[in-house]
Each structure stands twice: as structure tokens, then as C-alpha cells.
Design an enzyme around this catalytic site. Structure first.
Site, PDB file in Angstrom:
ATOM      1  N   LYS A 149      21.614   2.588  62.055  1.00  9.08           N
ATOM      2  CA  LYS A 149      22.581   2.064  63.031  1.00  9.08           C
ATOM      3  C   LYS A 149      23.650   1.216  62.330  1.00  9.08           C
ATOM      4  O   LYS A 149      23.817   0.025  62.608  1.00  9.08           O
ATOM      5  CB  LYS A 149      21.858   1.309  64.150  1.00  9.08           C
ATOM      6  CG  LYS A 149      21.097   2.290  65.069  1.00  9.08           C
ATOM      7  CD  LYS A 149      20.486   1.642  66.266  1.00  9.08           C
ATOM      8  CE  LYS A 149      21.455   1.383  67.387  1.00  9.08           C
ATOM      9  NZ  LYS A 149      21.841   2.587  68.158  1.00  9.08           N
TER      10      LYS A 149
HETATM   11  N1  PMP Z   1      20.752   8.669  68.138  1.00  7.24           N
HETATM   12  C1  PMP Z   1      21.734   7.757  68.046  1.00  7.24           C
HETATM   13  C2  PMP Z   1      22.957   8.088  67.287  1.00  7.24           C
HETATM   14  C3  PMP Z   1      21.608   6.500  68.671  1.00  7.24           C
HETATM   15  O1  PMP Z   1      22.576   5.590  68.576  1.00  7.24           O
HETATM   16  C4  PMP Z   1      20.443   6.228  69.421  1.00  7.24           C
HETATM   17  C5  PMP Z   1      20.299   4.912  70.123  1.00  7.24           C
HETATM   18  N2  PMP Z   1      19.807   3.925  69.283  1.00  7.24           N
HETATM   19  C6  PMP Z   1      19.433   7.211  69.477  1.00  7.24           C
HETATM   20  C7  PMP Z   1      19.626   8.422  68.819  1.00  7.24           C
HETATM   21  C8  PMP Z   1      18.143   6.939  70.171  1.00  7.24           C
HETATM   22  O2  PMP Z   1      17.407   5.980  69.433  1.00  7.24           O
HETATM   23  P1  PMP Z   1      16.429   4.960  70.133  1.00  7.24           P
HETATM   24  O3  PMP Z   1      15.467   5.756  70.898  1.00  7.24           O
HETATM   25  O4  PMP Z   1      15.807   4.222  69.007  1.00  7.24           O
HETATM   26  O5  PMP Z   1      17.260   4.092  71.000  1.00  7.24           O
END
Ligand code: PMP
Length: 294
Positions: A149
Site C-alpha cells: 500500500k
Molecule cells: N487490492 C488493492 C489495490 C487494495 O487497495 C485493497 C484494499 N486494501 C485490496 C486489494 C483489498 O485488501 P484488503 O482486503 O487487505 O483490504
């Protein structure tokens, strides 16, 4: 309306006072890392879902960029900011970024800052389903930008989202040059075929925490999936901290119904995050005040 309290480098301050310089390195180059974490109101107080897993992922991004990151402190900050704002249901946003010290691309001597905000939140994908557009953009390849992220990486997602929304869709789905499915702008993808749940795996996709949760709860297989496989899938759904478990109801010209497997998993996920599944309560951190050390 009372001002939102933001945790900034160890202090809870009013949002208006949680400011940084217009010369912050992170503002110019996207040199920061963040998380998106959800807290839910439960009968036992506000509970943060998989807090330590989110912070472990954030740590990986911080280490990659060379950002100072004190995980235990940020963990407590997430709890403090929730309590300071009197929130139960909330979206928690920790962010660490290069804030001062110059605009050189050599970041070794820069100072970082960390904020944690808690925001009132409504899911942006609900059970009504998500109309999705196959993007013409490619996801950042992990060989160019690891799937973490990192702030700057999200420009790629924003371009795809703008394109999809301009065409009347809500989400954009990325595929790679060979036609393998990657992920959406802020969600991972699952398909259901003959009752089997398959989690789309791809090295360019963020290793989602909701994705890992659903693999665990559903006993799903995780593997690469070609776009052609989506055509005869019985159900398609997204997972994400914000989206939770959301059915895909349109993929360009094809219309799909929210399916029974998706909706059962959605309900199970909501039960888990609200603390209604005792065996999974270890995924919850109940927001508590910091112990005063001696
Ligand atoms: N892909 C991306 C690019 C994201 O930003 C997110 C959100 N964090 C997700 C997938 C899903 O991840 P998570 O389940 O950890 O929120």
C-alpha cells in the site's frame, strides 16, 4: 459539529491542526505507505479487524521505502483515535510518509511523520452489487512497484477508476498482458464455479487481508485465473476492507445475479467482523486505553 481528532506523531490533535508542509516529499512523490482498516461496533465495544495483520503489511511498505515505523505505537494509536472520536464503526487510516528534509530522490536523510485518522465510514460496495468494467490500464507490475500500500502506486488505481466511472461503472478490473486477472482498484477478486470458491492469485495484486480471511473461512483455492474463466463462472465477488464481500453484478456487457455462495460468505464475514463468531474473535482487537507504563 465537533472536530475530528487525528493522532499525529504521538499526539491527538484537532484535524485543523494536523497539518504538514507543502514541501512534504510524500506530497510530491507519493513516498508514503498507508493502511485501510475497519473497526466495527460490537456488544463488547469497538473492535478492530485484523489490526496486527494490517500493520505487518504496512511495516513491509515502510521498510521498503526506509520510513521509520513503530508498529506497537501505531497499533495503540489506532485504538486511541477510535476512542478519542467516540466511534464504533469506523475506517482507520494510518499513514507514514516523508515529511521534511528536502525533495531529493535520496530519501536516506529525510524525516518521516505518521498520522492515524478514524473516519465515519459506509461501505462503498454493498449487497446490491458492483457494476465492473474491464480496464484498459495495466496494474503496476510487481517488478516495477511491489504490491504494497505505497501511496504513489494508487495513481494507477485512480486512473482505472476514472475510466470505469466515466463509462458508467463503479469498479475497474485489471488483467495483465497475457489475460490473467489481477485485481480491482481496491479489491481482490473471487469466482465461484460448481460450488467451488476460487481466489484469484496474481503477483501484481495486493495480498488482501479480506482475501486471506475468505480463503480461510471458505476453504477456497488460490490460483491464477485467466479472463476467459470468468465467462462461465457462476458467481463473481470482490473482497476488501472497505468493500467487505460484494457481488459483481455486471462485467461490461454481462449481467450477473448476486449468488447464494457469495451472499452466504458475505453474511459469515459480517458475523466474524462483528464478533458474532466466537472461534474467530482472535481476529478482533477491542480498543483499549494504553496501559500507563512504570
Ligand atoms: N487490492 C488493492 C489495490 C487494495 O487497495 C485493497 C484494499 N486494501 C485490496 C486489494 C483489498 O485488501 P484488503 O482486503 O487487505 O483490504
Amino acid at each position: 459539529m465537533t472536530s475530528l481528532k487525528i493522532w499525529m506523531d504521538g499526539h491527538l490533535v484537532d484535524q485543523a491542526d494536523a497539518t504538514c508542509s507543502t514541501l512534504a516529499h510524500g506530497l510530491h512523490y507519493g513516498t508514503g505507505v498507508f493502511e485501510g482498516i475497519r473497526a466495527y461496533a460490537t456488544p463488547d465495544g469497538p473492535a478492530i479487524f485484523r489490526l496486527e495483520d494490517h500493520l505487518a503489511r504496512m511495516q513491509r511498505g515502510a521498510d521498503l521505502l526506509g520510513l521509520a515505523f513503530d508498529r506497537a505505537r501505531v497499533s495503540q494509536a489506532c485504538q486511541d483515535v477510535l476512542r478519542a472520536n467516540g466511534m464504533g464503526d469506523a475506517y482507520i487510516r494510518p499513514l507514514t510518509f516523508f515529511a521534511a528534509g528536502g525533495l531529493s530522490l535520496d530519501v536516506s536523510a529525510l524525516q518521516s511523520r505518521t498520522i492515524v485518522a478514524a473516519l465515519p465510514w459506509k461501505t462503498h460496495c454493498d449487497e446490491a452489487g458492483v457494476p465492473t468494467h474491464l480496464s484498459r490500464y495495466r496494474r503496476n507490475p510487481h517488478t516495477a512497484l511491489p504490491a504494497l500500500k505505497l501511496c504513489g502506486g494508487y495513481v494507477n488505481a485512480i486512473l482505472a477508476k476514472r475510466e470505469a466511472m466515466a463509462k458508467g461503472f463503479q469498479e475497474a478490473l485489471f488483467v495483465d498482458d497475457a489475460g490473467y486477472v489481477v485485481e480491482a482498484t481496491g479489491e481482490n477478486l473471487f469466482l465461484v464455479k460448481h460450488g467451488r470458491v476460487i481466489a484469484v492469485e496474481h503477483p501484481d495484486a495486493l495480498p488482501g487481508i479480506t482475501r486471506a480471511t475468505i480463503i480461510d473461512l471458505a476453504g477456497a483455492d488460490s490460483r491464477m485465473v485467466h479472463l476467459s474463466e470468468l465467462e462461465d463462472a457462476d458467481e463473481l465477488f470482490f473482497t476488501g476492507t472497505s468493500a467487505e464481500v460484494a457481488p459483481i453484478t455486471r462485467l461490461d456487457g454481462r449481467t450477473l445475479k448476486p449468488g447464494p455462495v457469495t451472499m452466504d460468505l458475505r453474511q459469515l464475514y459480517l458475523d466474524v467482523v462483528h464478533g458474532r463468531v466466537p472461534a474467530r474473535r482472535d481476529w478482533l482487537t477491542y480498543a483499549v486505553e494504553a496501559e500507563v507504563g512504570v
